[in-house]
Scaffold this active site. Structure first.
Site, PDB file in Angstrom:
ATOM      1  N   ARG A 173     -26.888  20.694 -15.159  1.00 46.97           N
ATOM      2  CA  ARG A 173     -28.123  19.951 -15.462  1.00 46.97           C
ATOM      3  C   ARG A 173     -29.302  20.674 -15.885  1.00 46.97           C
ATOM      4  O   ARG A 173     -30.431  20.624 -15.833  1.00 46.97           O
ATOM      5  CB  ARG A 173     -28.632  19.032 -14.231  1.00 46.97           C
ATOM      6  CG  ARG A 173     -27.819  18.053 -13.569  1.00 46.97           C
ATOM      7  CD  ARG A 173     -27.124  17.018 -14.874  1.00 46.97           C
ATOM      8  NE  ARG A 173     -26.062  16.243 -14.420  1.00 46.97           N
ATOM      9  CZ  ARG A 173     -24.948  16.421 -14.462  1.00 46.97           C
ATOM     10  NH1 ARG A 173     -24.345  17.443 -15.285  1.00 46.97           N
ATOM     11  NH2 ARG A 173     -24.007  15.335 -14.075  1.00 46.97           N
ATOM     12  N   SER A 222     -29.887   8.814 -11.906  1.00 48.19           N
ATOM     13  CA  SER A 222     -29.677   9.481 -11.011  1.00 48.19           C
ATOM     14  C   SER A 222     -31.078  10.121 -10.516  1.00 48.19           C
ATOM     15  O   SER A 222     -31.455  10.968 -11.485  1.00 48.19           O
ATOM     16  CB  SER A 222     -28.371  10.503 -10.870  1.00 48.19           C
ATOM     17  OG  SER A 222     -27.373   9.886 -10.886  1.00 48.19           O
ATOM     18  N   GLU A 297     -33.587  15.200 -10.476  1.00 45.92           N
ATOM     19  CA  GLU A 297     -32.894  15.347 -11.792  1.00 45.92           C
ATOM     20  C   GLU A 297     -33.858  14.396 -12.775  1.00 45.92           C
ATOM     21  O   GLU A 297     -33.858  14.738 -14.004  1.00 45.92           O
ATOM     22  CB  GLU A 297     -31.547  14.692 -11.693  1.00 45.92           C
ATOM     23  CG  GLU A 297     -30.653  14.606 -12.773  1.00 45.92           C
ATOM     24  CD  GLU A 297     -29.450  14.324 -12.571  1.00 45.92           C
ATOM     25  OE1 GLU A 297     -28.561  13.553 -13.310  1.00 45.92           O
ATOM     26  OE2 GLU A 297     -28.751  14.752 -11.560  1.00 45.92           O
TER      27      GLU A 297
END
Length: 306
Positions: A173, A222, A297
Site C-alpha cells: 500500500r 478499506s 489506508e
C-alpha cells in the site's frame, strides 16, 4: 477564505483546463463529506499539468476518483488537482496496455478482458483510478499493482519522467514517487488468455465484493491496512476491529459496517469529523486490546472545521 484563495496569479495564464475557486469537494467523494477547496483545477492534458506545476506557488493536493478519501470539514487550502478526461485514455498492446491516471481501475480491467488479456482481473475489484492505484500500490484478490506494472509516467516541476516499476520501490500500500510527483500514465503487463475464463474470474470478483462489502453505501473502501508489524498471528484489520467490539458501532452520523467492519459508513448525516473520530476510536481500542497499531489506508486531507 485563505490568502491563497484570493490570488489568481498563482495559475499560468494560458492554462486550458477548468479552474474553480471555493469548489465544493464533498459531493465528489464516495463518503460525500468535506469542505471546499481554495482552488479546484482540472488540467486539459499533460502539457497543461506541467505548466501548472512550473508556475504554481501554492500547495498542491491531488485527488483521483476520491473513493478512498476523507476530506476534512474545513476544506483544503491551496490547489486541489483532479485529473479528468485528458488523462483517461487506454491503449491496448499484444502483451499489455497503457492507461491514463484518470482511467478507472474497473474500466482498465474491462478493456483488458475485451482484448483477451489476462492478469489484470484484480483491478475490477478496486474502486478507484489508475493514478491512485500506482501511488498506493493498490491490490485485491491475491494481486497488486507491483505484480503487473512496467513503468509510470510522472509529472514534476522539472518535467515528465518515465520511472520503471523497480525504481518506485512498491511495497504494501505504498510507493516512492519523486517529490511532488503526479502519476499521469502507467503501463501494465498482461498475457493473452481465454476470454471466457477472464470474464468468469471478473464475475467472481464482483460477486465476492457484493457479498462481503457494503458496495452500495457511502463508504471509502478499506479503512485500515492489514497490519504487517507486531502481528505474528497474521490477523486481518477487520478481525482486530471485530474482536475489539466495533462491528456496527455508531459515532454521530458515522458507523462501522455490519457487513465488513473494516469499512466506515456515512449513514446520511455524517461529517468528516464523525468518520475520522470513529476511526481513531477503533485504533485506540485495537491497540489497547492487541498491542497492534492499525494504520489508515484511507487518505485524510485538509483542515478540521473552525
Amino acid at each position: 477564505m485563505s490568502a491563497c484563495a484570493d490570488r489568481t496569479d498563482i495559475f499560468f495564464p494560458a492554462l486550458r483546463g477548468r479552474v474553480q475557486s471555493r469548489a465544493l469537494l464533498g459531493p465528489t467523494t464516495w463518503f460525500r463529506v468535506g469542505g471546499p477547496a481554495d482552488w479546484l483545477v482540472r488540467p486539459a492534458d499533460t502539457d497543461d499539468l506541467l505548466r501548472l506545476l512550473r508556475r504554481a506557488d501554492a500547495p498542491i493536493t491531488v485527488i483521483g476518483a476520491a473513493s478512498n478519501l476523507i476530506i476534512r470539514d474545513g476544506g483544503v487550502r491551496g490547489i486541489v488537482l483532479r485529473l479528468a478526461r485528458g488523462f483517461s485514455g487506454i491503449e491496448l498492446e499484444p502483451d499489455g496496455l497503457t492507461a491514463g491516471a484518470a482511467a478507472l481501475d474497473a474500466t482498465v480491467a474491462e478493456h483488458a478482458a475485451a482484448a483477451s488479456l489476462s492478469g489484470l482481473e484484480f483491478l475490477s475489484g478496486i474502486p478507484g483510478s489508475i493514478g491512485g492505484a500506482v501511488a498506493m500500490n493498490a491490490g485485491a484478490y491475491g494481486a497488486e499493482v507491483a505484480d503487473v506494472l512496467d513503468w509510470a509516467e510522472i509529472a514534476t516541476k522539472d518535467g515528465l519522467l518515465r520511472v520503471r516499476a523497480a525504481e518506485l520501490r512498491l511495497a504494501y500500500r505504498k510507493s516512492h514517487l519523486p517529490p511532488g510527483g503526479i502519476v499521469t500514465r502507467a503501463r501494465f503487463r498482461a498475457t493473452p488468455g481465454d476470454r471466457h475464463a477472464i470474464a468468469t474470474r471478473m464475475a467472481e470478483i464482483r460477486e465476492s465484493r457484493e457479498a462481503t462489502q457494503p458496495v452500495r453505501a457511502r463508504t471509502g473502501g478499506s479503512t485500515f491496512a492489514n497490519p504487517v508489524v507486531n502481528n505474528p498471528l497474521g490477523h486481518k484489520a477487520w478481525q482486530l476491529i471485530e474482536a475489539a467490539g466495533f462491528r456496527g458501532r455508531v459515532h454521530g452520523g458515522a458507523q462501522v459496517s455490519e457487513k465488513h467492519c473494516n469499512f466506515l459508513l456515512n449513514t446520511g448525516e455524517a461529517t468528516a469529523s464523525d468518520l475520522e473520530e470513529l476511526g481513531e476510536e477503533i485504533r485506540a481500542a485495537v491497540l489497547a486490546r492487541s498491542g497492534i497499531t492499525l494504520e489508515w489506508e484511507i487518505r485524510r486531507i485538509g483542515e478540521p472545521a473552525p
